[in-house]
Design an enzyme around this catalytic site. Structure first.
Site, PDB file in Angstrom:
ATOM      1  N   CYS A 130      -9.258 -19.167   0.491  1.00 45.31           N
ATOM      2  CA  CYS A 130      -8.946 -20.466  -0.104  1.00 45.31           C
ATOM      3  C   CYS A 130      -8.587 -21.450   1.012  1.00 45.31           C
ATOM      4  O   CYS A 130      -8.439 -21.049   2.175  1.00 45.31           O
ATOM      5  CB  CYS A 130      -7.784 -20.316  -1.082  1.00 45.31           C
ATOM      6  SG  CYS A 130      -6.171 -20.083  -0.278  1.00 45.31           S
ATOM      7  N   CYS A 187      -5.458 -20.297   3.061  1.00 46.39           N
ATOM      8  CA  CYS A 187      -5.737 -19.163   3.940  1.00 46.39           C
ATOM      9  C   CYS A 187      -6.682 -19.556   5.063  1.00 46.39           C
ATOM     10  O   CYS A 187      -6.525 -19.100   6.199  1.00 46.39           O
ATOM     11  CB  CYS A 187      -6.280 -17.997   3.123  1.00 46.39           C
ATOM     12  SG  CYS A 187      -5.066 -17.346   1.947  1.00 46.39           S
ATOM     13  N   GLU A 195      -4.616 -12.599   2.551  1.00 47.94           N
ATOM     14  CA  GLU A 195      -4.779 -13.004   3.954  1.00 47.94           C
ATOM     15  C   GLU A 195      -3.445 -13.376   4.588  1.00 47.94           C
ATOM     16  O   GLU A 195      -3.183 -13.026   5.742  1.00 47.94           O
ATOM     17  CB  GLU A 195      -5.724 -14.215   4.061  1.00 47.94           C
ATOM     18  CG  GLU A 195      -7.108 -13.980   3.516  1.00 47.94           C
ATOM     19  CD  GLU A 195      -7.283 -14.421   2.069  1.00 47.94           C
ATOM     20  OE1 GLU A 195      -8.377 -14.898   1.739  1.00 47.94           O
ATOM     21  OE2 GLU A 195      -6.330 -14.279   1.260  1.00 47.94           O
ATOM     22  N   HIS A 221      -0.888 -14.732  -0.672  1.00 47.27           N
ATOM     23  CA  HIS A 221      -2.277 -14.281  -0.767  1.00 47.27           C
ATOM     24  C   HIS A 221      -2.482 -13.116   0.201  1.00 47.27           C
ATOM     25  O   HIS A 221      -1.732 -12.955   1.169  1.00 47.27           O
ATOM     26  CB  HIS A 221      -3.228 -15.418  -0.411  1.00 47.27           C
ATOM     27  CG  HIS A 221      -3.249 -16.524  -1.410  1.00 47.27           C
ATOM     28  ND1 HIS A 221      -4.221 -17.486  -1.414  1.00 47.27           N
ATOM     29  CD2 HIS A 221      -2.409 -16.832  -2.436  1.00 47.27           C
ATOM     30  CE1 HIS A 221      -4.000 -18.332  -2.404  1.00 47.27           C
ATOM     31  NE2 HIS A 221      -2.897 -17.956  -3.028  1.00 47.27           N
TER      32      HIS A 221
END
Length: 153
Positions: free
Chosen positions: A81, A84, A53, A51
């Protein structure tokens, strides 16, 4: 949109244009300067943890040569999410600014509510977790705990 959020937005656009993954971009700022960038690379790398992040945190940690990102601010195009969110806390990032909400993400197919529901005990976990107690494994914990040269985190 702030300048730093604009940079996260631009990073997300790069990822979309390259076909790397979803519409997520992130930048990490320290002392008013961008120290790392990342966009979603799940499709590109076949890595479900790639992701925006996570990529930005990995890049910042490498650049600063530290797993502790205190004093850093994360700008990201979507609300983090659960994975993260956890990584942000493990990294000790001070602040997070995001544009789109989890609800916005769910509307385009990025719905992580089921993970939160599992964590909160509102939904049965489809993954089977089996505890296999073993004395040797307990010794690993003790070995690390008693090591005077360990680096706690």
């Amino acid at each position: 949109m702030t300048d730093f959020m604009q940079e996260a937005f631009t990073e997300a656009q790069k990822g979309i244009s390259a076909g790397d993954g979803g519409p997520f971009g992130a930048v990490i700022v320290k002392e008013g300067k961008i120290i790392s960038r990342g966009h979603n690379e799940v499709v590109k790398s076949n890595d479900p943890t790639a992701h925006a992040e996570m990529i930005a945190i990995r890049n910042a940690s490498e650049k600063l040569r530290s797993f502790n990102l205190e004093g850093c601010i994360l700008y990201v195009t979507g609300e983090p999410c659960p994975m993260c969110f956890s990584a942000i806390h493990w990294a000790h990032i001070d602040e997070v600014y995001y544009c789109n909400t989890k609800e916005d993400a769910a509307k385009i197919g990025f719905d992580d509510a089921f993970i939160t529901e599992i964590i909160e005990g509102k939904r049965k976990d489809p993954v089977s977790f089996v505890h296999l107690p073993d004395e040797s494994c307990k010794q690993l914990f003790l070995q690390w705990y008693e090591d005077p040269d360990k680096v706690p985190y």
